[in-house]
Write a protein that holds these residues in place. Sequence first.
Motif, PDB file in Angstrom:
ATOM      1  N   GLY A  59     -16.291  19.446   7.970  1.00  9.62           N
ATOM      2  CA  GLY A  59     -15.222  20.026   8.774  1.00  9.62           C
ATOM      3  C   GLY A  59     -14.282  20.864   7.936  1.00  9.62           C
ATOM      4  N   PRO A  60     -13.288  21.477   8.560  1.00 12.75           N
ATOM      5  CA  PRO A  60     -12.350  22.337   7.835  1.00 12.75           C
ATOM      6  C   PRO A  60     -11.439  21.532   6.915  1.00 12.75           C
ATOM      7  N   VAL A  61     -11.127  22.120   5.767  1.00  4.85           N
ATOM      8  CA  VAL A  61     -10.202  21.526   4.805  1.00  4.85           C
ATOM      9  C   VAL A  61      -9.187  22.600   4.428  1.00  4.85           C
ATOM     10  N   LEU A  62      -7.928  22.249   4.520  1.00  3.02           N
ATOM     11  CA  LEU A  62      -6.843  23.176   4.199  1.00  3.02           C
ATOM     12  C   LEU A  62      -6.290  22.842   2.826  1.00  3.02           C
ATOM     13  N   LEU A  63      -6.413  23.788   1.886  1.00  3.40           N
ATOM     14  CA  LEU A  63      -5.860  23.636   0.543  1.00  3.40           C
ATOM     15  C   LEU A  63      -4.586  24.464   0.450  1.00  3.40           C
ATOM     16  N   ILE A  64      -3.509  23.821   0.012  1.00  4.41           N
ATOM     17  CA  ILE A  64      -2.205  24.479  -0.041  1.00  4.41           C
ATOM     18  C   ILE A  64      -1.618  24.305  -1.431  1.00  4.41           C
ATOM     19  N   GLN A  65      -1.262  25.417  -2.057  1.00 10.88           N
ATOM     20  CA  GLN A  65      -0.617  25.375  -3.370  1.00 10.88           C
ATOM     21  C   GLN A  65       0.835  25.795  -3.219  1.00 10.88           C
ATOM     22  N   THR A  66       1.735  25.033  -3.835  1.00 13.66           N
ATOM     23  CA  THR A  66       3.161  25.347  -3.754  1.00 13.66           C
ATOM     24  C   THR A  66       3.801  25.202  -5.131  1.00 13.66           C
ATOM     25  N   ALA A  67       4.869  25.955  -5.342  1.00 11.66           N
ATOM     26  CA  ALA A  67       5.631  25.832  -6.582  1.00 11.66           C
ATOM     27  C   ALA A  67       6.740  24.807  -6.440  1.00 11.66           C
ATOM     28  N   LEU A  68       6.968  24.341  -5.211  1.00 11.12           N
ATOM     29  CA  LEU A  68       7.945  23.298  -4.933  1.00 11.12           C
ATOM     30  C   LEU A  68       7.219  22.058  -4.430  1.00 11.12           C
ATOM     31  N   PRO A  69       7.758  20.856  -4.654  1.00  6.43           N
ATOM     32  CA  PRO A  69       7.100  19.659  -4.140  1.00  6.43           C
ATOM     33  C   PRO A  69       7.003  19.715  -2.613  1.00  6.43           C
ATOM     34  N   PRO A  70       5.812  19.561  -2.045  1.00  4.96           N
ATOM     35  CA  PRO A  70       5.665  19.614  -0.592  1.00  4.96           C
ATOM     36  C   PRO A  70       6.118  18.311   0.059  1.00  4.96           C
ATOM     37  N   ASP A  71       6.393  18.387   1.346  1.00 10.42           N
ATOM     38  CA  ASP A  71       6.815  17.204   2.102  1.00 10.42           C
ATOM     39  C   ASP A  71       5.845  16.981   3.264  1.00 10.42           C
ATOM     40  N   PRO A  72       4.733  16.258   3.023  1.00 12.53           N
ATOM     41  CA  PRO A  72       3.744  16.039   4.080  1.00 12.53           C
ATOM     42  C   PRO A  72       4.285  15.251   5.265  1.00 12.53           C
ATOM     43  N   SER A  73       5.423  14.571   5.115  1.00 10.28           N
ATOM     44  CA  SER A  73       5.987  13.815   6.229  1.00 10.28           C
ATOM     45  C   SER A  73       6.423  14.735   7.366  1.00 10.28           C
TER      46      SER A  73
END
Length: 206
Positions: A59-73
Amino acid sequence: MTAWLTRIAPDLRHPVARRDLRDITAVHRRVMSLVPDDLGEQPRHRAGVLFRLDHTTLGPVLLIQTALPPDPSRLPEGYGTVATRDITPLIKALTTGMTVHYRIAANASKRAWNGDNAGKIVALSGQHAEQWWQRKADASGLDLRHLRAQPQPAARGRATPVRHAITLFEGQAVIADAEQARAALLAGIGRGRSFGCGLLSLAPTR
């Protein structure tokens, strides 16, 4: 220099996840929801956000790169399986002369200077797309040793009229300039970076 990589496997039973995946502008908004809202002008650039939608056998997988800490909540409850890690040490560990696997979904394109499309951005395919990636790789400190190019589904927006042709490039390369490679990893490559293009992944060969 800091970077985090978040991997989301959307639950296709979730109505919001299914709706997002049908519209690249919705995916963009969902990705941007992981970083703070008060980033002013050019929030994607300030947060160093790049993403890629990989189409896997599971299935689809979303890869996300950020320079700031992400907030998955901030994702809707039950949206999918989420994992985040700090990839700063991996990026810093890249050295000139290292052999790596690379992967990038890119909008291989150029501005036409004559013909019916003069002045417009046109998508490249086949050998022309491969030559485009060869030039971009050279400018990004990568000496390509193996190249496989596969056309991917175009990134399309429904609410906002967006369409970006995408080619997946992957293979092996030797890092010719580690500083250039790190800069390309953090900034992305080519057009369409707001819509799932340009995220370069590098992994040392074993």
